[in-house]
Motif scaffolding. Sequence first.
Motif, PDB file in Angstrom:
ATOM      1  N   PHE A  12      -4.046   4.843  -3.060  1.00 53.60           N
ATOM      2  CA  PHE A  12      -5.346   4.537  -2.523  1.00 53.60           C
ATOM      3  C   PHE A  12      -6.447   5.245  -3.990  1.00 53.60           C
ATOM      4  N   VAL A  13      -5.742   6.035  -4.280  1.00 56.70           N
ATOM      5  CA  VAL A  13      -5.994   6.977  -5.104  1.00 56.70           C
ATOM      6  C   VAL A  13      -6.093   5.540  -6.737  1.00 56.70           C
ATOM      7  N   ILE A  14      -5.291   5.638  -6.971  1.00 46.64           N
ATOM      8  CA  ILE A  14      -4.769   4.417  -8.218  1.00 46.64           C
ATOM      9  C   ILE A  14      -5.445   3.235  -7.877  1.00 46.64           C
ATOM     10  N   PHE A  15      -4.881   2.378  -6.896  1.00 41.65           N
ATOM     11  CA  PHE A  15      -5.241   1.183  -7.177  1.00 41.65           C
ATOM     12  C   PHE A  15      -7.248   0.998  -7.178  1.00 41.65           C
ATOM     13  N   PHE A  16      -8.267   2.230  -6.176  1.00 39.42           N
ATOM     14  CA  PHE A  16      -9.556   1.964  -6.009  1.00 39.42           C
ATOM     15  C   PHE A  16      -9.749   3.489  -6.247  1.00 39.42           C
ATOM     16  N   PRO A  17      -9.653   4.056  -8.088  1.00 36.48           N
ATOM     17  CA  PRO A  17      -9.603   5.672  -8.189  1.00 36.48           C
ATOM     18  C   PRO A  17     -11.017   5.993  -7.820  1.00 36.48           C
ATOM     19  N   PHE A  18     -12.592   4.768  -7.905  1.00 35.03           N
ATOM     20  CA  PHE A  18     -13.706   5.829  -8.035  1.00 35.03           C
ATOM     21  C   PHE A  18     -13.401   6.048  -6.162  1.00 35.03           C
ATOM     22  N   LEU A  19     -13.073   5.325  -5.578  1.00 29.67           N
ATOM     23  CA  LEU A  19     -13.300   5.163  -4.223  1.00 29.67           C
ATOM     24  C   LEU A  19     -12.537   6.252  -3.729  1.00 29.67           C
ATOM     25  N   GLY A  20     -11.357   6.231  -3.976  1.00 26.44           N
ATOM     26  CA  GLY A  20      -9.673   6.933  -3.691  1.00 26.44           C
ATOM     27  C   GLY A  20     -10.205   8.277  -3.601  1.00 26.44           C
ATOM     28  N   SER A  21     -11.115   8.221  -4.589  1.00 26.20           N
ATOM     29  CA  SER A  21     -10.984  10.353  -5.109  1.00 26.20           C
ATOM     30  C   SER A  21     -12.114  10.758  -4.323  1.00 26.20           C
ATOM     31  N   LEU A  22     -12.865   9.856  -3.799  1.00 25.05           N
ATOM     32  CA  LEU A  22     -14.182  10.681  -3.070  1.00 25.05           C
ATOM     33  C   LEU A  22     -13.934  10.435  -1.624  1.00 25.05           C
ATOM     34  N   VAL A  23     -13.020   9.661  -1.900  1.00 24.39           N
ATOM     35  CA  VAL A  23     -12.725   9.685   0.537  1.00 24.39           C
ATOM     36  C   VAL A  23     -11.512  10.680   0.112  1.00 24.39           C
ATOM     37  N   TYR A  24     -10.971  11.073  -0.373  1.00 27.85           N
ATOM     38  CA  TYR A  24      -9.979  12.245  -0.726  1.00 27.85           C
ATOM     39  C   TYR A  24     -10.730  13.774  -1.081  1.00 27.85           C
ATOM     40  N   LEU A  25     -11.619  13.528  -1.294  1.00 27.56           N
ATOM     41  CA  LEU A  25     -12.524  14.746  -1.599  1.00 27.56           C
ATOM     42  C   LEU A  25     -13.300  15.258  -0.603  1.00 27.56           C
ATOM     43  N   ILE A  26     -13.680  14.112   0.034  1.00 27.27           N
ATOM     44  CA  ILE A  26     -14.945  14.599   1.039  1.00 27.27           C
ATOM     45  C   ILE A  26     -13.878  14.301   2.610  1.00 27.27           C
ATOM     46  N   ALA A  27     -12.875  14.303   2.934  1.00 27.93           N
ATOM     47  CA  ALA A  27     -12.049  13.893   3.928  1.00 27.93           C
ATOM     48  C   ALA A  27     -10.986  15.458   4.127  1.00 27.93           C
ATOM     49  N   ARG A  28     -10.691  15.744   2.427  1.00 32.00           N
ATOM     50  CA  ARG A  28      -9.423  16.666   2.805  1.00 32.00           C
ATOM     51  C   ARG A  28     -10.289  18.075   1.779  1.00 32.00           C
ATOM     52  N   GLY A  29     -11.190  17.933   1.590  1.00 27.41           N
ATOM     53  CA  GLY A  29     -11.876  19.080   0.093  1.00 27.41           C
ATOM     54  C   GLY A  29     -12.168  20.110   0.680  1.00 27.41           C
ATOM     55  N   GLY A  30     -12.286  20.302   2.056  1.00 25.12           N
ATOM     56  CA  GLY A  30     -12.377  21.639   2.782  1.00 25.12           C
ATOM     57  C   GLY A  30     -10.791  22.502   2.796  1.00 25.12           C
ATOM     58  N   GLY A  31     -10.264  22.084   3.211  1.00 30.05           N
ATOM     59  CA  GLY A  31      -8.222  22.158   3.284  1.00 30.05           C
ATOM     60  C   GLY A  31      -8.270  22.470   1.804  1.00 30.05           C
ATOM     61  N   MET A  32      -8.728  21.505   1.002  1.00 26.28           N
ATOM     62  CA  MET A  32      -7.927  22.026  -0.538  1.00 26.28           C
ATOM     63  C   MET A  32      -8.448  23.650  -0.469  1.00 26.28           C
ATOM     64  N   ALA A  33     -10.053  23.850  -1.098  1.00 28.70           N
ATOM     65  CA  ALA A  33     -10.734  25.304  -1.446  1.00 28.70           C
ATOM     66  C   ALA A  33      -8.970  25.986  -0.054  1.00 28.70           C
ATOM     67  N   GLU A  34      -9.165  25.846   0.923  1.00 29.21           N
ATOM     68  CA  GLU A  34      -7.899  26.902   1.939  1.00 29.21           C
ATOM     69  C   GLU A  34      -6.482  26.576   1.274  1.00 29.21           C
ATOM     70  N   ARG A  35      -6.351  25.421   0.943  1.00 30.45           N
ATOM     71  CA  ARG A  35      -5.111  26.292   0.367  1.00 30.45           C
ATOM     72  C   ARG A  35      -4.707  26.204  -0.815  1.00 30.45           C
ATOM     73  N   ARG A  36      -5.757  26.413  -1.423  1.00 32.55           N
ATOM     74  CA  ARG A  36      -5.777  26.904  -2.770  1.00 32.55           C
ATOM     75  C   ARG A  36      -5.665  28.786  -3.509  1.00 32.55           C
ATOM     76  N   ALA A  37      -6.790  28.970  -1.768  1.00 29.24           N
ATOM     77  CA  ALA A  37      -6.665  30.410  -2.170  1.00 29.24           C
ATOM     78  C   ALA A  37      -5.897  31.014  -1.307  1.00 29.24           C
ATOM     79  N   ALA A  38      -4.960  29.679  -0.342  1.00 30.39           N
ATOM     80  CA  ALA A  38      -3.645  30.788   0.755  1.00 30.39           C
ATOM     81  C   ALA A  38      -2.578  30.289  -0.873  1.00 30.39           C
ATOM     82  N   GLN A  39      -2.413  29.841  -2.248  1.00 27.96           N
ATOM     83  CA  GLN A  39      -1.520  29.571  -2.978  1.00 27.96           C
ATOM     84  C   GLN A  39      -2.076  31.276  -4.241  1.00 27.96           C
TER      85      GLN A  39
END
Length: 124
Positions: free
Chosen positions: A47-74
């Motif tokens: 999804f991110v490779i074939f629809f780069p703008f839309l895929g990245s935007l959807v990923y950041l919206i859907a999983r953005g909060g979890g990204m921060a939590e995972r990074r903080a845990a790391q």
Amino acid sequence: MELWHFILLIFEFFLLLAWFYILWIIISDLFSDRAVSGWAKALWIVFVIFFPFLGSLVYLIARGGGMAERRAAQVQAAQSQFNDYIRQQAGTGSASELLDAKKLLDDGTITQAEFDRIKARVVG
């Protein structure tokens, strides 16, 4: 080449680098998350490779909060490992250090108070 074309070229190059950085962050977050199955990771990558703008935007919206939590845990885990390493390397003194301090005390190089501080650090 006109000045404005050059400025536009620099701006496009900056956007390309920003896109690669975002792609790198998304892919590293995706593969560091153990809760996501392999198939879901593959679908996100496609999804991110074939629809780069839309895929990245959807990923950041859907999983953005979890990204921060995972990074903080790391970061927390890395800090904990670093602190453990420092404690291990600092450790407590050895018997040879105490013998050296006793020799310095006998020679009159250090005072009894300094010897007591070294002894307290080595013993406990």
